[in-house]
Design a protein around this motif. Structure first.
Motif, PDB file in Angstrom:
ATOM      1  N   GLU A  43       0.841  -1.182   0.020  1.00 26.11           N
ATOM      2  CA  GLU A  43       0.168   0.019  -0.028  1.00 26.11           C
ATOM      3  C   GLU A  43       0.900   1.315  -0.073  1.00 26.11           C
ATOM      4  O   GLU A  43       1.838   1.163   0.682  1.00 26.11           O
ATOM      5  CB  GLU A  43      -0.894   0.032   1.232  1.00 26.11           C
ATOM      6  CG  GLU A  43      -2.038  -0.803   1.138  1.00 26.11           C
ATOM      7  CD  GLU A  43      -3.033  -0.608   2.507  1.00 26.11           C
ATOM      8  OE1 GLU A  43      -4.106  -0.071   2.169  1.00 26.11           O
ATOM      9  OE2 GLU A  43      -2.242  -0.667   3.616  1.00 26.11           O
ATOM     10  N   GLN A  47      -3.640   2.395  -5.383  1.00 28.72           N
ATOM     11  CA  GLN A  47      -2.781   3.024  -4.161  1.00 28.72           C
ATOM     12  C   GLN A  47      -1.792   1.724  -3.596  1.00 28.72           C
ATOM     13  O   GLN A  47      -1.647   1.752  -2.557  1.00 28.72           O
ATOM     14  CB  GLN A  47      -3.942   3.003  -2.990  1.00 28.72           C
ATOM     15  CG  GLN A  47      -4.994   4.341  -2.985  1.00 28.72           C
ATOM     16  CD  GLN A  47      -6.082   4.207  -2.306  1.00 28.72           C
ATOM     17  OE1 GLN A  47      -6.334   3.325  -1.583  1.00 28.72           O
ATOM     18  NE2 GLN A  47      -6.932   5.174  -2.491  1.00 28.72           N
ATOM     19  N   GLY A  64      -1.307   4.954   3.870  1.00 32.28           N
ATOM     20  CA  GLY A  64      -2.097   4.339   5.003  1.00 32.28           C
ATOM     21  C   GLY A  64      -1.240   3.556   5.765  1.00 32.28           C
ATOM     22  O   GLY A  64      -0.175   3.868   6.346  1.00 32.28           O
ATOM     23  N   GLN A  65      -1.412   2.200   6.029  1.00 31.11           N
ATOM     24  CA  GLN A  65      -0.915   1.382   6.899  1.00 31.11           C
ATOM     25  C   GLN A  65       0.333   0.773   6.052  1.00 31.11           C
ATOM     26  O   GLN A  65       0.993  -0.004   6.706  1.00 31.11           O
ATOM     27  CB  GLN A  65      -1.738   0.081   7.379  1.00 31.11           C
ATOM     28  CG  GLN A  65      -2.845   0.635   8.215  1.00 31.11           C
ATOM     29  CD  GLN A  65      -3.399  -0.624   8.647  1.00 31.11           C
ATOM     30  OE1 GLN A  65      -3.202  -1.570   9.025  1.00 31.11           O
ATOM     31  NE2 GLN A  65      -5.046  -0.173   8.352  1.00 31.11           N
ATOM     32  N   THR A  67      -7.892  -3.109  -1.168  1.00 30.31           N
ATOM     33  CA  THR A  67      -7.363  -1.661  -1.359  1.00 30.31           C
ATOM     34  C   THR A  67      -7.718  -1.534  -2.825  1.00 30.31           C
ATOM     35  O   THR A  67      -8.119  -2.274  -3.491  1.00 30.31           O
ATOM     36  CB  THR A  67      -5.811  -1.423  -0.838  1.00 30.31           C
ATOM     37  OG1 THR A  67      -5.660  -0.301  -0.989  1.00 30.31           O
ATOM     38  CG2 THR A  67      -5.167  -2.425  -1.888  1.00 30.31           C
TER      39      THR A  67
END
Lengths: 1079, 171
Positions: free
Chosen positions: A669, A707, A672-673, A703
């Motif tokens: 990703e 992204q 985000g995380q 997701t």
């Protein structure tokens, strides 16, 4: 007063032993029996003649060890008890033999008559191996008891001692010698010591003989006799047995020490729900009169009615303990009555003190009066018999609202604690609560299913599930019904005599399990045990599968913890820990296990509704956990799923950088995380990823494709290489020329000052986007631009600049321009352009176009100049042509191109030229013009490989070189031109091959037809024979055939048939090598 | 435990690779195909060399050529009771996952010494005994294998740090 001992069964393990029947085995018997041993010993010696019979005996003996454990006939059990001691006794024997005298003394009180009789009998029976004393002990049992009770004489021993001498000598003098040795040794000891030894050896036996002070006495000896007090059964009120007994006890205490002590010895009762002896108390006393005295004035007992004297042989039965199932609060039972609730599950809340009633709660079946009228009277006016099965209302929790609505008068209660009384029934928290006699409850084999139990749990006040697993466990444990042991299961005995034994089940019959013991001292033996006290045994790390009624059924996992019979395992599917009873487990050979419900399996992509898809992340027995595209997890039933989306292996998405991502690629990703995972599904712009780093949602998360960044494409795919074989590795040409090795050679450096200096540029990106300026200085990558607007010099990366014509503002390519500059030679060609007329005017532009061809300078090598021309407009193109042509002719260019040749770049340029022709074809004038030059030699470069082949040799290399640009051929619609195709062949670059194996064919196909059609005449006129041939091909109806570079082919190969051309991709290839050769 | 193991594998080659350097290509493909692969109960760590490349056989239908290649490889086969060093990958209240090379391991809380407990408040969450042992992602740890599960293409084991010299490796 032993009144309580029969109820409750406090000591489970002793129950069995307590029962008289099998109870004769007792440890002490061993001692007793060994006392008698000396007698049996000599007998063995004295029966030499029977030794041939030994085999039979040994067979019997052999059979015994197998039965030595577990429940078996009484007779064997005795035997068994001694079995353990055999060795010991044997050791003693020898010593004993010479101690006969002492023996005799000790056993003086034994009855010899009887012994004699026994002995005779025994001689017949006894054919045992002198070294084994198995049978002896069996018989001795009886003897001991007999002997102990009676006085005895000692002759038996004497004869017996004699016999030793004889028979021993006869066939066992080894033994005899040993005996002698020992005697000698013992004789050498002083008397005191001997006495000591003897005492030590036999002293402990003395107590066993007396009645009074023995710690444990064989139970048979405890059986009552006529001398003992009698027991009378006295009627009492049913259910009050215990009360009566307690009253009596109190009375005994009260009168203790007074003149009128209660003259009874004990009193007990055998009430209880299941008992057949209820309604009686049992009083032990010497005389009946004592009983009457004791019971005089006690309530609820009726001594005046018939008092029954219990027969002596029945007395033990009275005291036999039958284990009654004990109900603990929280346990699960099933109801037998009331009829409406028959079979319903209920939970015990409390048990009354006398153990007769239990307060249970269950789910009511109420119809709130809708059928009340009907049930009271049937249609014919008769009262309906209660208990006749009508339609049974479904189980539903009590609803105060409904009750109030239907029958408000029958309802009373307290809304605060939610307890109500309705129609005389009590309700608490929706459950019906009732005191029910234990007889009317099914206590055994309840087997509550999880569904039923859940109803109770979810009914708790706070709504949380607070299942009392312990109670459930206890209930389940009581019912052995659903425990199945199968051969191969490793089993542990946790209760009873064999406790601690571990073995492998070899056979299961009914509730008897045959075990092959695998550990401990019994190892190797086979024993039979009832399955009651068994549980399956697992080791840490075992791979097991949940069978049985747990809600984890079919989960498979590895054992990580074992506490008693609760086993914790880590499931394979979800890596979570679950705890189940060992009875619900089996060793698993298979893998996977649960993970599918119907057609839906873990990690499947499913369509939830028209706009929602989700990935299955959890599979329960009835529901599925689905992680939808928005990242929410839903519990759905399989029926709520529209359908399953098959995995599309070819699905492609673009990541944040525009790189292609496919299934199984590893991406991370962005922002985000920053979770990283492997793509398991691609659905539109959503990608479902799977990671091992978390257990949440089975490691699945969702997701957007846009992204994520690619971390590793599967199989090392970097960009969108076709899935075909990697042709670079097999191209010998590339191998041969390691310099050209892995990829394309960088485009040749241009010489001289940077061409961008003094160019007019616009900025394409960044904060200065759109501004016009002049390049003042430049490095390889950056330019310093003086802006027209502001008096400012900025530094901009070159790729952010667009070069413009100073005057017209048209975009130009400065690199090519520089090249052109050198082209003065091309001017000659320009002549060609000149021939075109209009073109001439443009020629400078053409030069510009030419620049492009070197396109390598520019980003898109792939684009042939023709392309760019296209952008400019038809007219502009033409000049480009000219330019191209010019270039080729230019020796410089030639040299360069050759360079490029290695890199596909150069190739492109020359092609451009070719394309231009195609373009030219449209305007007759053009085409003619264009072509004409070509034939003349100018065209060589641009157009036809053929030329290269010709005397043009010098140039040809350039051509050949230029040819290779695959991009050109592939991309450029214009590029079809024969030249292009030819070049493709030459081109060593694999890309070209891949893109269009027969580039000429595919690409050309359209062009020739179209072009040729309009300008046949023109063509034919200007072009040499070769050309014409080519054209002919074009005109030919099969465009494809014609397609393949008619001009080129025509020229070079002289193969008039375009078909040949198109088909033979190789031919061009052939030409390529030739070029090389020419070099 | 590591072994040098003689193995055999069938390599198929696309026709476009046929040519002089075919054997090189076969070897290259073998390495590409087999290195790092889980073969059920062992992993192929590295391929040392090939010693026998058979003649190619064209597969009817698709034109691929099939070679049987004998090769020597370093393989790792984990055994019950083997002690391995690994790196913790993730920690959760039930235990932690770690990775010993290609092998994934789980160590349950019940397989840890008594004094080690889960601390959810730490960041990142960790197992600790409030002394020298702190187990969080990327901790290097020594684990004894209790048992393993083998599947096609994957192995999976559980381990314990309950024992002498097991647990965190101090750097």
């Amino acid at each position: 007063m032993a009144s309580n001992m029969n109820y409750g069964g406090d000591s489970e393990s002793e129950d069995d032993n307590f029962n008289p029947a099998p109870a004769e085995a007792s440890d002490d018997e061993n001692d007793n029996s060994s006392v008698v041993q000396p007698k049996s010993e000599p007998e063995q010696h004295s029966s030499p003649g029977r030794h041939h019979d030994d085999d039979d005996d040994e067979e019997e003996d052999g059979a015994r060890p197998g039965q030595s454990a577990g429940k078996r006939p009484v007779a064997y059990q005795d035997d068994d008890g001694d079995g353990d001691e055999e060795d010991e006794e044997e050791h003693d024997e020898d010593a004993e033999n010479d101690d006969d005298e002492e023996e005799e003394e000790e056993e003086e009180d034994e009855d010899d008559d009887d012994v004699q009789g026994h002995r005779r009998k025994r001689r017949k029976e006894r054919r045992a191996n002198p070294f084994l004393d198995i049978e002896a002990t069996v018989d001795d049992e009886d003897e001991v008891e007999d002997e102990e009770k009676e006085d005895d004489e000692i002759e038996g021993f004497i004869t017996h001692a004699d016999e030793i001498g004889e028979s021993g000598q006869l066939h066992d003098d080894r033994r005899h010698r040993e005996l002698d040795r020992r005697r000698e040794m013992e004789a050498s000891m002083d008397a005191e010591k001997q006495a000591e030894i003897l005492r030590e050896r036999y002293g402990k036996r003395a107590p066993a003989r007396g009645y009074g002070d023995s710690v444990i006495v064989p139970k048979r000896l405890l059986l009552p006799s006529v001398e003992d007090p009698s027991i009378w059964a006295v009627r009492c009120k049913e259910g009050k047995e215990r009360e009566v007994v307690f009253n009596l006890m109190r009375r005994v205490e009260e009168r203790m020490g007074t003149s009128n002590e209660v003259p009874i010895i004990s009193v007990f009762e055998r009430g209880g729900p299941e008992s057949t002896m209820k309604g009686y108390i049992y009083v032990e006393a010497m005389r009946m009169n004592d009983v009457l005295m004791a019971l005089d004035g006690v309530l609820n007992v009726y001594p005046r009615t018939k008092i029954i004297l219990i027969e002596i042989k029945e007395m033990p039965e009275l005291l036999r303990v039958t284990k009654t199932p004990t109900l603990e609060p929280g346990a699960w039972v099933r109801l037998r009555r009331p009829f409406k609730h028959a079979g319903d599950l209920a939970q015990v809340l409390d048990v009354t003190e006398n153990g007769l009633e239990a307060r249970v709660k269950f789910i009511p079946r109420l119809d709130y009066g809708t059928r009340d009228d009907m049930s009271s009277l049937t249609a014919d006016g008769k009262r309906k018999r209660p208990g006749v099965p009508g339609p049974r209302p479904p189980q539903r929790l009590f609803s105060e609202v409904e009750a109030r609505k239907k029958n408000p008068r029958a309802l009373q209660g307290n809304p605060l604690n939610n307890s109500w009384t309705y129609n005389g029934d009590e309700f608490e928290n929706g459950f019906q609560v009732k005191d029910i006699k234990i007889q009317q409850l099914e206590v055994k084999d309840v087997n509550p299913t999880l569904e039923e139990v859940t109803k109770f749990a979810s009914g708790s006040e706070d709504g949380t599930e607070n299942l009392d697993l312990k109670a459930l466990a206890a209930t389940l444990k009581d019912s052995n019904m659903n425990i199945t042991y199968e051969p191969g299961d490793v089993i542990e005995v946790y209760e009873g005599e064999q406790r601690g034994v571990i073995g492998k089940a070899t056979n299961v019959q009914g509730d008897i399990v045959t075990l092959q013991v695998t550990e401990g001292i019994l190892k190797g033996q086979t024993i039979e045990v009832p399955n009651k006290g068994l549980r399956k045994r697992f080791k840490l790390g075992d791979h097991v599968k949940v069978i049985g009624g747990s809600r984890f059924r079919d989960e498979v996992g590895m054992v990580v913890k074992i506490v008693e019979d609760r086993v914790t395992l880590l499931t394979d599917q979800t890596n979570t820990e679950i705890t189940v009873f060992s009875k619900d487990l089996r060793e698993a050979d298979d893998i996977g296990g649960q993970g599918a419900l119907g057609q839906y399996a873990l990690l499947d992509l499913v369509q939830l509704d028209a706009t929602t898809v989700g990935c299955i992340v959890k599979v329960d027995r009835e529901t599925l956990g689905v992680l939808d595209q928005n990242g929410d997890v839903k519990q759905v039933l399989p029926s709520q799923i529209a359908n399953k989306l098959p995995k599309r292996k070819t699905a492609v998405a673009a990541d944040r950088n525009g790189a292609e991502i496919r299934l199984d690629d590893v991406v991370r990703e962005y922002g985000g995380q920053q979770r990283q995972g492997k793509i398991i599904h691609i659905h539109r712009s959503f990608i479902f990823l799977h990671t091992h780093t978390t257990n949440e949602n089975a490691g699945v998360f969702v997701t957007r494709a846009s992204q994520v960044n690619t971390i590793a494409a599967k199989g090392g795919r970097i960009t969108n290489a076709s899935t075909g074989p990697d042709l670079a590795s097999m191209n010998p040409a590339l191998k041969r020329n390691p310099a050209a090795g892995g990829g394309n050679i960088a485009p040749p450096k241009s010489f001289g000052p940077d061409r961008s200096i003094n160019q007019t540029v616009t900025v394409k990106r960044g904060m200065y986007k759109g501004l016009l300026g002049i390049v003042k200085d430049a490095t390889d990558s950056h330019c310093r631009v003086e802006l027209h607007t502001k008096n400012k010099i900025i530094t901009v990366p070159k790729e952010h600049l667009a070069f413009r014509d100073k005057i017209t503002g048209r975009p130009i390519d400065i690199n090519s321009r520089g090249g052109r500059g050198g082209f003065s030679g091309s001017g000659g060609r320009g002549g060609f352009g000149g021939s075109g007329g209009d073109f001439g005017g443009r020629t400078p532009m053409g030069a510009g176009g030419g620049e492009r061809t070197p396109a390598w300078g520019s980003k898109n090598t792939a684009r042939t100049p023709a392309w760019s021309r296209g952008g400019d407009g038809g007219s502009s193109r033409t000049p480009a042509w000219g330019a191209d042509g010019s270039r080729t002719s230019n020796p410089y260019e030639g040299s360069r191109t050759s360079y490029g040749g290695a890199t596909s770049y150069g190739g492109a340029t020359s092609y451009g030229g070719a394309t231009s022709y195609g373009g030219g074809s449209r305007t007759p004038a053009w085409s003619s013009g264009a072509k004409t030059p070509a034939p003349e030699g100018f065209g060589h470069g641009s157009k036809t490989p053929a030329y290269g082949g010709d005397s043009w040799g010098s140039k040809t290399p350039a051509y050949g070189v230029s040819a290779p640009t695959p991009g050109a051929s592939g991309n450029d619609s214009w590029g079809y031109t024969p030249g292009a195709s030819g070049s493709a062949y030459d081109a060593p670059t694999p890309g070209a091959h891949l893109g269009a194996p027969t580039p000429g064919a595919a690409l050309n196909a359209p062009t020739p037809g179209a072009y040729s059609a309009p300008t046949p005449g023109a063509l034919s006129a200007p072009t040499p024979g070769a050309w014409q041939g080519g054209w002919g091909a074009d005109t030919a109806p099969t465009p494809a055939a014609g397609a393949p570079t008619p001009a080129a082919s025509g020229g070079y190969y002289s193969a008039p048939t375009p078909g040949a051309y198109g088909g033979a991709a190789e031919t061009p290839g052939a030409s390529g090598p030739r070029y090389a050769d020419d070099d | 435990m590591f072994f040098l193991h003689n193995l055999e594998h069938t390599v198929t080659l696309h026709p476009s690779y046929f040519g002089r350097n075919m054997h090189e290509l076969v070897t290259a493909k073998l390495v590409k195909d087999m290195e790092g692969v889980c073969m059920g109960d062992y992993f192929i760590i590295a391929i040392m060399d090939t010693f026998d490349v058979s003649e190619g056989r064209i597969l009817p239908g698709n034109g691929l050529a099939e070679f049987t290649v004998g090769y020597r490889a370093v393989v790792w086969r984990p055994f019950k009771g083997e002690v391995v060093d690994c790196v913790v990958v993730s920690v959760n209240p039930h235990g932690f996952f770690c990775q010993a090379g290609p092998l994934r391991l789980f160590v349950s809380t019940s397989m840890m010494p008594e004094e080690i407990h889960y601390d959810a408040n730490a960041s990142p969450p960790q197992f600790t005994n409030n002394a020298d042992m702190v187990i969080e992602p990327n901790t290097h740890i020594r684990v004894k294998l209790i048992n393993m599960r083998t599947e096609v293409g994957e192995m999976w084991a559980i381990g314990t740090i309950n024992g002498d010299f097991l647990g965190c490796l101090q750097a």
